[in-house]
Enzyme design. Sequence first.
Site, PDB file in Angstrom:
ATOM      1  N   ARG A   1      -1.049   0.284  -1.739  1.00  0.00           N
ATOM      2  CA  ARG A   1      -1.684   0.443  -0.425  1.00  0.00           C
ATOM      3  C   ARG A   1      -0.709   0.135   0.710  1.00  0.00           C
ATOM      4  O   ARG A   1      -0.708   0.821   1.736  1.00  0.00           O
ATOM      5  CB  ARG A   1      -2.912  -0.454  -0.332  1.00  0.00           C
ATOM      6  CG  ARG A   1      -3.695  -0.263   0.963  1.00  0.00           C
ATOM      7  CD  ARG A   1      -5.053  -0.947   0.887  1.00  0.00           C
ATOM      8  NE  ARG A   1      -5.877  -0.646   2.053  1.00  0.00           N
ATOM      9  CZ  ARG A   1      -6.289  -1.564   2.928  1.00  0.00           C
ATOM     10  NH1 ARG A   1      -5.950  -2.826   2.769  1.00  0.00           N
ATOM     11  NH2 ARG A   1      -7.040  -1.219   3.954  1.00  0.00           N
TER      12      ARG A   1
ATOM     13  N   HIS B   1       0.126   2.478   3.939  1.00  0.00           N
ATOM     14  CA  HIS B   1      -0.021   2.000   5.321  1.00  0.00           C
ATOM     15  C   HIS B   1       1.321   1.927   6.051  1.00  0.00           C
ATOM     16  O   HIS B   1       1.354   1.960   7.276  1.00  0.00           O
ATOM     17  CB  HIS B   1      -0.731   0.649   5.344  1.00  0.00           C
ATOM     18  CG  HIS B   1      -2.208   0.755   5.094  1.00  0.00           C
ATOM     19  ND1 HIS B   1      -3.111  -0.213   5.466  1.00  0.00           N
ATOM     20  CD2 HIS B   1      -2.949   1.735   4.504  1.00  0.00           C
ATOM     21  CE1 HIS B   1      -4.339   0.158   5.116  1.00  0.00           C
ATOM     22  NE2 HIS B   1      -4.266   1.328   4.523  1.00  0.00           N
TER      23      HIS B   1
ATOM     24  N   ASN C   1      -5.222  -3.361   8.509  1.00  0.00           N
ATOM     25  CA  ASN C   1      -4.425  -4.301   7.706  1.00  0.00           C
ATOM     26  C   ASN C   1      -4.941  -5.731   7.751  1.00  0.00           C
ATOM     27  O   ASN C   1      -4.773  -6.484   6.784  1.00  0.00           O
ATOM     28  CB  ASN C   1      -2.973  -4.309   8.213  1.00  0.00           C
ATOM     29  CG  ASN C   1      -2.293  -2.968   8.035  1.00  0.00           C
ATOM     30  OD1 ASN C   1      -2.580  -2.250   7.072  1.00  0.00           O
ATOM     31  ND2 ASN C   1      -1.401  -2.624   8.955  1.00  0.00           N
TER      32      ASN C   1
ATOM     33  N   HIS D   1      -7.468   4.822  -5.197  1.00  0.00           N
ATOM     34  CA  HIS D   1      -8.615   3.918  -5.318  1.00  0.00           C
ATOM     35  C   HIS D   1      -9.114   3.789  -6.757  1.00  0.00           C
ATOM     36  O   HIS D   1     -10.178   3.223  -6.982  1.00  0.00           O
ATOM     37  CB  HIS D   1      -9.748   4.364  -4.391  1.00  0.00           C
ATOM     38  CG  HIS D   1      -9.419   4.171  -2.933  1.00  0.00           C
ATOM     39  ND1 HIS D   1     -10.242   4.606  -1.920  1.00  0.00           N
ATOM     40  CD2 HIS D   1      -8.371   3.566  -2.336  1.00  0.00           C
ATOM     41  CE1 HIS D   1      -9.688   4.299  -0.751  1.00  0.00           C
ATOM     42  NE2 HIS D   1      -8.553   3.675  -0.965  1.00  0.00           N
TER      43      HIS D   1
HETATM   44  C1  HEM Z   1      -8.193   8.692   2.340  1.00  0.00           C
HETATM   45  C2  HEM Z   1      -8.284   7.723   3.222  1.00  0.00           C
HETATM   46  C3  HEM Z   1      -8.337   6.277   2.841  1.00  0.00           C
HETATM   47  C4  HEM Z   1      -9.214   5.357   3.332  1.00  0.00           C
HETATM   48  C5  HEM Z   1     -10.291   5.606   4.369  1.00  0.00           C
HETATM   49  C6  HEM Z   1      -8.934   4.103   2.669  1.00  0.00           C
HETATM   50  C7  HEM Z   1      -9.593   2.926   2.911  1.00  0.00           C
HETATM   51  C8  HEM Z   1      -9.442   1.777   2.174  1.00  0.00           C
HETATM   52  C9  HEM Z   1     -10.191   0.575   2.371  1.00  0.00           C
HETATM   53  C10 HEM Z   1     -11.246   0.359   3.450  1.00  0.00           C
HETATM   54  C11 HEM Z   1      -9.811  -0.318   1.427  1.00  0.00           C
HETATM   55  C12 HEM Z   1     -10.356  -1.723   1.217  1.00  0.00           C
HETATM   56  C13 HEM Z   1      -9.767  -2.709   2.209  1.00  0.00           C
HETATM   57  C14 HEM Z   1     -10.481  -4.041   2.114  1.00  0.00           C
HETATM   58  O1  HEM Z   1     -11.661  -4.095   2.432  1.00  0.00           O
HETATM   59  O2  HEM Z   1      -9.851  -5.036   1.709  1.00  0.00           O
HETATM   60  C15 HEM Z   1      -8.789   0.319   0.633  1.00  0.00           C
HETATM   61  C16 HEM Z   1      -8.151  -0.264  -0.440  1.00  0.00           C
HETATM   62  C17 HEM Z   1      -7.164   0.345  -1.155  1.00  0.00           C
HETATM   63  N1  HEM Z   1      -6.572   1.553  -0.878  1.00  0.00           N
HETATM   64 FE1  HEM Z   1      -7.246   2.923   0.427  1.00  0.00          FE
HETATM   65  N2  HEM Z   1      -7.909   4.292   1.785  1.00  0.00           N
HETATM   66  C18 HEM Z   1      -7.505   5.598   1.862  1.00  0.00           C
HETATM   67  C19 HEM Z   1      -6.453   6.171   1.165  1.00  0.00           C
HETATM   68  C20 HEM Z   1      -5.632   5.501   0.285  1.00  0.00           C
HETATM   69  C21 HEM Z   1      -4.411   6.036  -0.260  1.00  0.00           C
HETATM   70  C22 HEM Z   1      -3.803   7.372   0.096  1.00  0.00           C
HETATM   71  C23 HEM Z   1      -3.935   5.087  -1.113  1.00  0.00           C
HETATM   72  C24 HEM Z   1      -2.682   5.117  -1.955  1.00  0.00           C
HETATM   73  C25 HEM Z   1      -2.150   6.205  -2.466  1.00  0.00           C
HETATM   74  C26 HEM Z   1      -4.850   3.980  -1.094  1.00  0.00           C
HETATM   75  C27 HEM Z   1      -4.750   2.850  -1.870  1.00  0.00           C
HETATM   76  C28 HEM Z   1      -5.612   1.780  -1.809  1.00  0.00           C
HETATM   77  C29 HEM Z   1      -5.584   0.702  -2.764  1.00  0.00           C
HETATM   78  C30 HEM Z   1      -4.706   0.619  -3.998  1.00  0.00           C
HETATM   79  C31 HEM Z   1      -6.538  -0.234  -2.341  1.00  0.00           C
HETATM   80  C32 HEM Z   1      -6.857  -1.590  -2.971  1.00  0.00           C
HETATM   81  C33 HEM Z   1      -5.884  -2.627  -2.417  1.00  0.00           C
HETATM   82  C34 HEM Z   1      -6.034  -4.023  -2.976  1.00  0.00           C
HETATM   83  O3  HEM Z   1      -6.792  -4.264  -3.911  1.00  0.00           O
HETATM   84  O4  HEM Z   1      -5.345  -4.918  -2.445  1.00  0.00           O
HETATM   85  N3  HEM Z   1      -5.857   4.253  -0.209  1.00  0.00           N
HETATM   86  N4  HEM Z   1      -8.578   1.582   1.118  1.00  0.00           N
HETATM   87 CA   LIG Z   2       5.967   2.554   8.900  1.00  0.00          CA
END
Ligand code: HEM
Ligand SMILES: [Ca+2]
Length: 297
Positions: free
Chosen positions: A39, A43, A71, A170
Amino acid sequence: HHLSENFYSSSCPSLFATVKPVLKSALSKEKRLGASLLRLFFHDCFVNGCDGSILLSDTANFTGEQHAVPNNGSARGFEVIDKIKDAVEKACPGVVSCADILAISARDSVVILGGPNWNVKLGRRDARTASKSKANKDIPPPTSSLSQLISKFAAKGLSTKDMVALSGGHTIGQARCTSFRAHIYNDTNIDASFAKKRRSNCPRQSGTGDVNLAPEDLQTPTTFDNNYYRNLVKSKGLLHSDQELFNGGSTDSLVRAYSRSPGTFSADFVAGMIKMGDISPLTGSKGEIRKKCSKIN
Ligand code: HEM
Ligand SMILES: [Ca+2]
Ligand SMILES: [Ca+2]
């Protein structure tokens, strides 16, 4: 610009062998860190390109991206990057950028958690700036509609297919109640028993249980596989934005295809990661090679 797979092959031949064991040891203690690093790379790349901007900590006279809304309270894994950087500095002082270390760490994390492997392109340099306002503007929020997701990715040169495949990130990791509360209480395109299960640890009242965690992929939150898409076709996406990818719109067919074919998902995810890693890198004499990833030299 020119990124290449062998950028450090003479200046730091032991680079990959230095990164991997530090990561392996960190993930053996907490697998979620692999998700957190993947992630961080996303970002980073979405804000001024993959330039390590997200790694810069705030100071009394510097405001970085770590407290921007997408973040703040959720970006994590910075200590692992610092640890890897220390090991790399010992092996090859002053040579390898933090932006590249983050790209390698994201790839290695996916591999360690059972996902596909690919060759990471390298040669990025580190920014001397960051942008909190662009982090707030360019990273899509979980309340996004399908058309908003498509346009935020298009703004970075990524296609709808890239967006759907990269959302498969995800398949690992966790989200806070505050990120999925509205979806489990207000949306109707959600499986009833799944909503009930998630409500049990995420109270309706905002301000209570906001940081309670739930797995992004209810089946296999620490394995990189295609279960994310299998959940979506059953209306078991955790975030509003997740379920937008399978909600009667133009991306339904792709979600269905990924839910049936892990190989197709892997191939498109890899292609998307390589494209995302190419977003406006600093090369040549631009930027710097940071000594510590959390601060400019
Ligand atoms: C398509 C649009 C996306 C949205 C709206 C989005 C949104 C989010 C949100 C809201 C969270 C949870 C944050 C929290 O509450 O702590 C999250 C977690 C995560 N996202 Fe996304 N995300 C997107 C795309 C991506 C992409 C492109 C990747 C990587 C290729 C990604 C990888 C992750 C990962 C691995 C987590 C878990 C992180 C952790 O456990 O520390 N996301 N994302
Ligand atoms: Ca950058
Ligand atoms: Ca999974």
